[in-house]
Design a protein around this motif. Structure first.
Motif, short mmCIF file in Angstrom:
data_model
loop_
_atom_site.label_atom_id
_atom_site.label_comp_id
_atom_site.label_asym_id
_atom_site.label_seq_id
_atom_site.Cartn_x
_atom_site.Cartn_y
_atom_site.Cartn_z
N TYR A 125 0.82 -1.21 0.00
CA TYR A 125 0.00 0.00 0.00
C TYR A 125 0.86 1.26 0.00
O TYR A 125 0.51 2.27 -0.62
CB TYR A 125 -0.91 -0.03 1.22
N VAL B 271 3.25 2.32 -4.98
CA VAL B 271 2.18 1.41 -4.56
C VAL B 271 2.38 0.10 -5.30
O VAL B 271 2.48 0.08 -6.52
CB VAL B 271 0.79 1.99 -4.87
N THR C 72 -0.33 -6.08 -2.33
CA THR C 72 -1.68 -5.92 -1.78
C THR C 72 -2.59 -7.04 -2.30
O THR C 72 -3.41 -7.59 -1.54
CB THR C 72 -2.28 -4.55 -2.13
N GLU D 139 -7.82 -1.27 -0.47
CA GLU D 139 -7.46 -1.59 -1.85
C GLU D 139 -8.38 -0.88 -2.84
O GLU D 139 -7.95 -0.51 -3.94
CB GLU D 139 -7.53 -3.10 -2.06
N ARG E 224 -6.86 2.25 -4.13
CA ARG E 224 -5.46 2.21 -4.58
C ARG E 224 -5.19 3.02 -5.84
O ARG E 224 -4.22 3.77 -5.91
CB ARG E 224 -5.02 0.75 -4.81
N ARG F 137 -4.71 6.79 -5.39
CA ARG F 137 -3.77 7.26 -4.36
C ARG F 137 -2.53 7.93 -4.90
O ARG F 137 -1.82 8.62 -4.17
CB ARG F 137 -3.34 6.09 -3.47
#
Length: 425
Positions: free
Chosen positions: A207, A217, A222, A253, A256, A259
């Protein structure tokens, strides 16, 4: 010139092969190590031969090209190297002799409740004979494929100490003859706490990667953490903490792809495009949280750490806009979490939420009492609170320290921009 063209073509090919090896390493490392560990009963051998197989791949694939099934190529090479090594040695234990005999007969290998080598390896590494920190460090190395430096970052510990912990844990497993299997139902409760802690740390490393050489990431980590947690949930469907961790991972998640910006900068929760969140993962995570709330209300246990963290994330992902976030509920959930886990990191996260209710000055007073000088998020939080209070000189110092400690490239980019936006001194 013709020579220049051939050189450019070669460089392009080498780059493509290197990228393929990185992808295969991420996808196959844990599976190959786990398969070798089960077959040969030796973690050191499994890790060394897998690493050797990848080293051979670097040389061979650059010359011959990437094979059609690279994972199978790595597995076969690692197995052959292990077999060759054992044949050269004069002393072999019974497990290794058995492995040699079974090499051409994979169907003879025993299987557990769930036929997944990586899950078996996790439960082996999380044996109660090992100290909890050793269980976590060993599994992060063997299953997560994390480097000692990455594990040290997760522990906020020194690399030498983590390396020694891993070595001692492997030796203890070998000396005690701990089996490579998913334990029987009656043995699961003693193992599951360590397993969940490991899976959470693997997920967190994906993450927000601590290694500047890695992507900011890592979806491979993940995704693997979620896959393995689903398997544990299938083993223990009534365990509230397993369900809570799965819900927490799914809700995290789901955000994700939102992000990190196109320019490679971290995008904070309040600035993310919520339309880009994965609605299916959020729905699944919310359903798990609601089921746990109903179970607790019916007297089926009390919420643990992962259930509370999942509930906090459910509040965040329920708001259509950050301004709609029920911060009073978030703080109340952190109050419950602090009662279970009175750690300074929980207190730091609670202070971030409290700043939205009572203002940055109240939150800063709480943050300044925490002993987290070596933790980058502590300085990043202080910097943001000081910025909101108009204390630019102190905020700049805090940003500098956060940037110095942060290993994630996307986070460094974000912190650098925020620092540079401060009013000039």
């Amino acid at each position: 010139m013709p020579g220049q063209g051939r050189g450019a073509s070669l460089r392009k090919r080498v780059t493509a092969v290197d990228e393929a090896i990185i992808r295969v390493h991420r996808a196959e490392w844990a599976r190959v190590v786990a398969a070798l560990a089960r077959r040969f009963g030796d973690l050191d051998l499994a890790e060394e031969m897998t690493a050797e197989a990848f080293a051979v791949a670097v040389e061979r694939w650059r010359a011959d090209g990437v094979p059609p099934n690279p994972g199978a190529w790595i597995t076969t090479t690692a197995n052959r190297r292990a077999i060759d090594l054992l044949r050269r040695e004069s002393c072999r234990d019974d497990k290794q002799r058995q492995a040699l005999m079974l090499y051409d007969d994979p169907s003879a290998q025993p299987h557990g409740v769930i036929d997944d080598d990586r899950l078996r390896l996790i439960f082996t590494c999380c044996h109660p004979a090992l100290a909890m920190e050793s269980r976590i460090a060993l599994t992060l190395r063997m299953v997560g494929g994390l480097t000692v430096a990455e594990i040290a970052c997760a522990f906020l510990a020194k690399e030498t100490a983590v390396g020694q912990r891993i070595t001692r844990a492997k030796s203890k497993i070998k000396a005690a003859g701990i089996p490579y299997r998913v334990p029987a139902a009656e043995d699961l409760p003693a193992r599951v706490g360590g397993v969940l802690a490991v899976l959470f740390l693997i997920f967190n490393e994906g993450y927000l990667s601590s290694d500047p050489a890695q992507e900011a990431v890592r979806g491979d980590l993940t995704g693997e953490a979620i896959r393995l947690t689903r398997l544990v949930h299938a083993l223990l469907p009534a365990d509230g903490e397993v369900a809570g961790l799965l819900a927490l991972m799914l809700l995290t998640e789901a955000r994700r792809t939102a992000r990190v910006s196109a320019s490679g900068e971290l995008v904070t929760l309040g600035e993310q495009d919520r339309g880009a969140w994965d609605a299916a993962l959020i729905a699944e995570g919310h359903a798990l949280v609601r089921a746990r709330i109903a179970a607790v209300a019916a007297g089926q246990g009390r919420p643990g750490r992962y259930q509370l963290l999942a509930a906090i994330n459910a509040v965040h992902t329920s708001a259509r806009d950050v301004r709609d976030t029920d911060w009073s509920q978030v703080v109340a959930l952190y109050d419950q979490l602090a009662a279970l886990d009175p750690s300074p990191i929980v207190a730091l996260n609670r202070a971030v939420a409290l700043a939205e209710l009572d203002g940055p000055e109240v939150a800063l007073a709480l943050v300044d009492r925490l002993d987290l000088a070596g933790y980058h998020a502590y300085h990043a939080t202080r910097a943001d609170l000081l910025r909101r209070l108009g204390r630019s000189v102190q905020a700049r110092t805090a940003y500098d320290r956060a940037i110095e400690l942060a290993g994630n490239t996307a986070e460094v980019a974000y912190l650098t921009r925020r620092r540079d936006q401060l009013t000039p001194m």
